[in-house]
Scaffold this motif. Structure first.
Motif, mmCIF file in Angstrom:
data_model
loop_
_atom_site.group_PDB
_atom_site.id
_atom_site.type_symbol
_atom_site.label_atom_id
_atom_site.label_comp_id
_atom_site.label_asym_id
_atom_site.label_seq_id
_atom_site.Cartn_x
_atom_site.Cartn_y
_atom_site.Cartn_z
ATOM 1 N N GLY A 307 0.846 -1.241 -0.142
ATOM 2 C CA GLY A 307 -0.058 -0.158 0.065
ATOM 3 C C GLY A 307 0.772 1.334 0.134
ATOM 4 O O GLY A 307 0.559 2.392 -0.674
ATOM 5 N N GLU A 308 1.904 1.193 0.638
ATOM 6 C CA GLU A 308 2.831 2.387 0.794
ATOM 7 C C GLU A 308 3.532 2.524 -0.513
ATOM 8 O O GLU A 308 3.693 3.888 -0.950
ATOM 9 C CB GLU A 308 3.916 2.139 2.028
ATOM 10 N N ALA A 309 3.956 1.453 -0.969
ATOM 11 C CA ALA A 309 4.630 1.728 -2.379
ATOM 12 C C ALA A 309 3.793 2.115 -3.357
ATOM 13 O O ALA A 309 4.133 2.951 -4.542
ATOM 14 C CB ALA A 309 5.224 0.262 -2.887
ATOM 15 N N GLN A 310 2.384 1.769 -3.480
ATOM 16 C CA GLN A 310 1.476 1.997 -4.534
ATOM 17 C C GLN A 310 1.181 3.778 -4.258
ATOM 18 O O GLN A 310 0.978 4.616 -5.084
ATOM 19 C CB GLN A 310 0.070 1.524 -4.301
ATOM 20 N N GLU A 311 1.356 4.352 -3.012
ATOM 21 C CA GLU A 311 0.871 5.474 -2.618
ATOM 22 C C GLU A 311 1.961 6.581 -3.322
ATOM 23 O O GLU A 311 1.755 7.450 -3.831
ATOM 24 C CB GLU A 311 0.825 5.899 -1.156
ATOM 25 N N MET A 312 3.267 5.826 -2.910
ATOM 26 C CA MET A 312 4.370 6.905 -3.829
ATOM 27 C C MET A 312 4.441 6.916 -5.207
ATOM 28 O O MET A 312 4.895 7.725 -5.906
ATOM 29 C CB MET A 312 5.746 6.197 -3.306
ATOM 30 N N ILE A 313 4.039 5.534 -5.908
ATOM 31 C CA ILE A 313 3.816 5.360 -7.303
ATOM 32 C C ILE A 313 2.820 6.353 -7.780
ATOM 33 O O ILE A 313 2.978 6.950 -8.994
ATOM 34 C CB ILE A 313 3.632 3.879 -7.567
ATOM 35 N N ASP A 314 1.854 6.582 -6.962
ATOM 36 C CA ASP A 314 0.603 7.445 -7.381
ATOM 37 C C ASP A 314 1.076 9.035 -7.215
ATOM 38 O O ASP A 314 0.165 9.788 -7.426
ATOM 39 C CB ASP A 314 -0.611 7.312 -6.551
ATOM 40 N N GLY A 315 2.515 9.366 -6.550
ATOM 41 C CA GLY A 315 2.569 10.651 -6.285
ATOM 42 C C GLY A 315 2.536 11.229 -4.828
ATOM 43 O O GLY A 315 2.922 12.382 -4.860
ATOM 44 N N GLU A 326 12.736 7.486 -4.838
ATOM 45 C CA GLU A 326 13.159 7.632 -5.956
ATOM 46 C C GLU A 326 13.515 6.072 -6.310
ATOM 47 O O GLU A 326 13.485 6.025 -7.736
ATOM 48 C CB GLU A 326 14.462 8.525 -5.850
ATOM 49 N N HIS A 327 14.168 5.188 -5.536
ATOM 50 C CA HIS A 327 14.261 3.956 -5.739
ATOM 51 C C HIS A 327 13.017 2.965 -6.349
ATOM 52 O O HIS A 327 13.155 2.271 -7.116
ATOM 53 C CB HIS A 327 14.937 3.267 -4.776
#
Length: 853
Positions: A307-315, A326-327
């Motif tokens: 869920g956290e990774a998806q949040e960052m992918i979504d901006g 960034e990674h």
């Protein structure tokens, strides 16, 4: 449709923190709610959201506007004493969003880990704390593993480690020793991270990617289990016997002792760990240029959830993970390239829904959800697939005996059957030409977004052979790979541990690791494939049990659903609100007789032509839930059950005998001639019915078919028969007086029937119950020879319908050996045949990690 609008509905909180919104508007699809908008929101809360379509897709996203009402007022769980002033009920099922804090003075003196009921006193709204007070001390915590232990024992899954294994495990520390770092590449400066589910505790893999002039350099670091688990040790023997870890809701039967699986081997953040690394270079088209394998030492820079990774992918911003955002975005870029290349080359992408169970600390199911596959799941899966392929290619190039993960192509008969299903649903793609994987993908794309899509994905999966472990590499049909093995999960899969040892033998000079001979590898492939199938079966059984336990509280309630599958014994209905399906048996689909159309996968009414098809919306009532067997039964909502079913009791048989004698006394002398007239009239009635327009014909030509899902049987007044009035109101003046009143009250004059009544069995029933036709003549003549029937005798005669060939229960497997429930006429009786009872709810394994890992 407006670009944005406000909708009211129910929220479902996913363990990863994001949510799904089920609108009250049944025509609107479910809405994804991102993690940042779920602050303070609990599963089953009624909320208002602002919804808008996602760019370039058919999905919808929403943002919370306000909470309309709370779905959870009290909770049950184990009380944990935090300190002298505070305790807590932990959010075991990840359905609350955070732990419930309880002051010691509000705990009613509860002991540590004691099972309690607590009332929520404040919700985490607008900065408020999430607090409660204990309202009842239930006692010692009910064993949450009761269901699980039963399944574990039934499937012969080893539960306890041997004494020798436990003694060996005591010698391991919490961190590697400095001497273990010698000869290894130091990757502690690399920003390797783990991405797993919110409830995961054993972290097998960490990933990191960097850009070069040539393309992407990917590091997949895997826990170096083989360094600690030596061949011939007690730990190794126990691990081989188990074959795999088995994952249940809130519980796991680990392949390795916890000191290794959750400790020394697990790639926990900010501590040094030994690893085996697959370093791969991909060009900008996703082609593998070269690969390298070696032992290393690493330190995970972050433990990130999907869920956290998806949040960052979504901006969006996750403060604690800003240093690795960034990674994650670079991993996202590489994953898109690898996935596009894989699908272009023919890899299948079957969207089989998985189930997410939300279980509280007492083992009680709180909610059942459909597991959502985010792109963050796909991201980590692509990295694991890339590493597994690279290792498979390397082992094949060395021409050594090795263990591969294989998936054989489906047989020709299975493909022909699947092609027929596709044609029946309106598909145009032929499967007989070109590369089969690409043809299957194209065929399934035709149904994207349609109700048939889900069932066709399942039918496609069923047509496939089962993946397994083997030393004979025949490739992986489903993924479209020529070389594929399992390398990325040695903490939870023994085949991966074997591959690690074989790989080290080839890449490390003077290695102490030895190759395996072909006989041992062949045996291992068979044993470990069976262990995997055993674990999958057990996981599905526990999910079925928990689903049935969850539905117990809804027995008698109605839900909207969709027909997900059709069989000759009934239809399976998937609920709209919960990821649960159950069986509506043939007998519970209404009064008509249905036949299974195997070619078109539907049930068709023999008389009316009405059909139940996959994808049809339907409203059901929950009639039975059996946690012991993990089975759930539905019935069509609104239909009355037949009040008298099953074999006759001794009283009914006695009444039938009296009725037979009564009819013999009243039968006219010319009964043979009268019987012939009745036969001719019945024949004429059947001919008339054949001349009626067929309902299926009407439906095909634009005329609406009757909606059986909404059709309700007319309610009967208490004590009244369908064909006679109530004679129980008569004063007790003797049998002869009762018979006289029946004769006077029911002169049995015919009346004009509407079309719906004409279709029913009234005429035949009256002939069988009332005797010769002349008793129903329209004349106002003498009725003295009409049969004088008491209420009990009328029922006994009516029960004789079971012997009628046209309505015989003898020809119906689902009605054999039925024992009716006399206390509650609306409940179906128990049956003794295989198909007559409640069915096992079908579930996916839901192992918490991607299937390809």
């Amino acid at each position: 449709m407006q670009k944005k609008k406000i909708l009211n509905g129910t929220i479902k909180r996913h363990p990863d923190g994001f949510g799904f919104f089920i609108p009250e508007d049944k025509e609107h699809p479910d809405v994804y709610i991102p993690r940042h908008s779920m602050e303070g929101i609990m599963t089953n809360d009624k909320v208002a959201i602002e919804v808008f379509p996602e760019k370039g897709g058919e999905r919808f996203r929403g943002e919370l506007v306000r909470v309309l009402s709370r779905g959870t007022k009290t909770v049950v769980g184990r009380f944990y004493k935090m300190n002298e002033r505070t305790g807590a009920l932990r959010d075991e099922g990840k359905g609350w969003g955070q732990d419930l804090k309880i002051k010691i003075e509000d705990s009613m003196g509860a002991k540590d880990k004691e099972l309690v009921a607590a009332e929520i006193t404040s919700y985490p709204d607008e900065g408020k704390p999430f607090t409660g007070k204990v309202t009842e001390i239930i006692g010692n915590a009910l064993d949450p593993l009761t269901d699980i232990k039963r399944v574990i024992r039934a499937n012969n899954i080893p539960l306890e480690f041997s004494k020798a294994t436990l003694e060996e495990a005591e010698h391991f520390g919490e961190v590697p020793e400095e001497k273990d770092f010698q000869g290894r590449r130091d990757l502690r400066d690399k920003a390797l991270i783990t991405i797993d589910g919110a409830t995961a505790k054993d972290f097998d893999d960490a990933v990191y990617v960097e850009m070069t002039n040539e393309g992407f350099r990917l590091y997949v670091a895997i826990a170096d289990v083989s360094h600690y688990v030596k061949i011939g040790t007690a730990i190794d023997k126990d691990a081989y016997e188990r074959g795999t870890s088995v994952y249940f809701p809130n519980y796991v039967v680990p392949m390795l002792p916890e000191v290794l699986s959750n400790g020394l081997c697990s790639l926990n953040p900010h501590v040094p760990r030994l690893c085996l690394v697959a370093e791969m270079l991909f060009d900008f088209t996703g082609e593998l240029v070269k690969s390298d394998f070696y032992e290393g030492v690493m330190e995970s820079k972050a433990r990130v959830t999907y869920g956290e990774a998806q949040e960052m992918i979504d901006g969006n911003t996750i403060e604690k993970h800003q240093h690795v955002k960034e990674h994650i975005l670079r991993l996202y870029d590489l994953a898109k390239i690898l996935m596009a290349k894989r699908f272009k080359e023919g890899s299948l992408d079957l969207e089989i829904p998985e189930t997410e169970l939300v279980i509280d600390g007492a083992g009680v199911p709180v909610d059942i959800q459909r597991s959502e596959r985010l792109f963050s799941h796909r991201l980590i899966e692509e990295m694991m697939l890339a590493a597994n392929v690279a290792v498979g290619k390397f082992l094949a190039s060395r021409e050594i005996p090795a263990l591969y993960r294989i998936h054989e192509p489906p047989n020709e008969m299975a493909i022909r059957t699947l092609e027929k299903y596709l044609e029946n649903f309106g598909g145009k793609t032929k499967l007989g030409t070109g590369k089969l994987q690409k043809r299957l993908t194209k065929a399934l794309e035709e149904f994207e977004g349609r109700p048939e899509s889900q069932i066709l994905n399942i039918l496609t999966l069923r047509s496939m052979s089962q993946a397994k472990y083997s030393m004979n590499n025949v490739g992986h049909f489903g993924l479209g790979f020529e070389f594929y093995t399992h390398f990325t999960s040695p903490i939870r899969r023994y085949p991966d541990l074997i591959v690690h040892r074989l790989l080290k033998n080839q890449v490390m000079p003077n290695s102490r690791y030895r190759l395996m001979n072909e006989d041992d590898l062949s045996t291992a492939g068979t044993i470990l494939s069976a262990a995997e199938q055993r674990s999958v079966k057990a996981e599905r059984q526990v999910q079925s049990i928990k689903k049935a336990r969850f539905m117990e509280k809804f027995v008698g309630q109605e839900f909207d659903g969709m027909i997900s599958s059709v069989a000759k014994f009934g239809v399976f209905v998937l609920l709209r609100e919960y990821d649960i399906d159950g069986l509506v048996r043939l007998d519970d689909l209404g009064g008509d007789r249905f036949e299974f159309d195997e070619e078109n996968l539907r049930l068709v009414a023999k008389r009316s032509g009405f059909a139940y098809n996959i994808g049809d919306s339907i409203r059901i009532q929950v009639v039975a839930a059996d946690p012991e067997q993990g089975q759930i039964n539905f019935a069509l909502a609104g239909l009355e059950k037949e009040e008298h079913e099953g074999e006759q009791t001794s009283a009914e048989r006695s009444a039938a005998a009296v009725l037979k004698k009564l009819h013999a006394q009243k039968r006219p002398k010319d009964h043979i001639a009268r019987g012939k007239e009745r036969h001719e009239e019945r024949h004429a009635d059947r001919s008339e019915r054949k001349g009626r327009p067929d309902r299926e014909h009407d439906r095909k030509h634009g005329k609406p078919a009757p909606d059986h899902s909404k059709q309700k049987a007319k309610p009967q007044e208490h004590g009244k028969s369908r064909f006679f009035g109530d004679v129980r109101k008569d004063a007790p003046e003797g049998s002869s007086e009762k018979l006289r009143k029946v004769e006077k009250q029911y002169n049995l004059k015919p009346r004009q029937l509407d079309d719906e009544e004409k279709r029913g069995p009234d005429k035949t029933l009256l002939e069988m119950i009332l005797g010769p036709e002349r008793y129903r003549e329209q004349a106002n003549g003498d009725a003295s020879d009409k049969p004088k029937l008491s209420k009990k005798l009328m029922f006994a005669e009516q029960s004789k319908l079971r012997d009628n060939d046209d309505n015989s229960e003898k020809n119906s497997d689902s009605l054999k050996h039925r024992t009716p429930d006399r206390k509650d006429s609306k409940k179906r009786g128990k049956t003794q045949n295989d198909r007559g009872g409640v069915r096992k709810a079908r579930l996916s394994s839901g192992r918490g990690k991607g299937k390809t890992r």
